[in-house]
Design a protein around this motif. Structure first.
Motif, PDB file in Angstrom:
ATOM      1  N   THR A  85      -1.098   6.653  -6.855  1.00  0.00           N
ATOM      2  CA  THR A  85      -2.531   6.879  -7.111  1.00  0.00           C
ATOM      3  C   THR A  85      -2.811   7.989  -7.099  1.00  0.00           C
ATOM      4  OG1 THR A  85      -2.547   4.950  -5.384  1.00  0.00           O
ATOM      5  CG2 THR A  85      -4.745   6.599  -5.223  1.00  0.00           C
TER       6      THR A  85
ATOM      7  N   TYR B 111       2.332  13.260  -1.965  1.00  0.00           N
ATOM      8  CA  TYR B 111       2.378  12.062  -1.170  1.00  0.00           C
ATOM      9  C   TYR B 111       3.825  12.028   0.050  1.00  0.00           C
ATOM     10  CZ  TYR B 111       2.708   7.356   1.278  1.00  0.00           C
ATOM     11  OH  TYR B 111       2.567   6.267   1.729  1.00  0.00           O
TER      12      TYR B 111
ATOM     13  N   ASN C 296       0.940   4.189  -2.828  1.00  0.00           N
ATOM     14  CA  ASN C 296      -0.484   4.956  -2.786  1.00  0.00           C
ATOM     15  C   ASN C 296       1.288   6.390  -3.851  1.00  0.00           C
ATOM     16  OD1 ASN C 296      -2.064   5.855  -0.895  1.00  0.00           O
ATOM     17  ND2 ASN C 296      -0.595   4.938   0.786  1.00  0.00           N
TER      18      ASN C 296
ATOM     19  N   ASP D  68       0.496  -1.087  -0.048  1.00  0.00           N
ATOM     20  CA  ASP D  68      -0.380   0.112  -0.205  1.00  0.00           C
ATOM     21  C   ASP D  68       1.114   1.641  -0.073  1.00  0.00           C
ATOM     22  OD1 ASP D  68      -2.372   1.210   0.237  1.00  0.00           O
ATOM     23  OD2 ASP D  68      -2.258   2.058   2.302  1.00  0.00           O
TER      24      ASP D  68
END
Length: 89
Positions: free
Chosen positions: A46, A66, A43, A39
């Motif tokens: 994303t 991020y 990210n 995950d």
């Protein structure tokens, strides 16, 4: 979300009471830690909505956003403390 809820209860329980760790627990816990690391990496790719309401597709801008945002918190939360404690125990 289910994995995070499991970690919220299982990890403190095992750290505090140190019950006998079964092979199944170790496998499940390692799997969950791997999912959190995956995950963390995902990210960086994303998309997000900028202040103008536009979806940002540029991977460099996504990564910078991020890193400036929740990356440090996500990284700290993804550290497998129980596995590290197992190494030094």
């Amino acid at each position: 979300m289910l994995l995070a809820m499991y970690n919220c209860f299982a990890v403190p329980f095992f750290v505090a009471f140190r019950p006998e760790e079964t092979f199944t627990f170790i496998i499940i816990n390692t799997f969950i830690d791997c999912m959190f690391m995956i995950d963390l990496v995902l990210n960086f790719f994303t998309t997000y909505i900028d202040r103008n309401g536009d979806e940002v597709l540029n991977t460099k801008r996504i990564a910078v956003n991020y890193l400036k945002g929740t990356f440090v918190l996500d990284l700290i939360a993804s550290v497998p403390l129980d596995n590290i404690m197992r190494i030094f125990d």
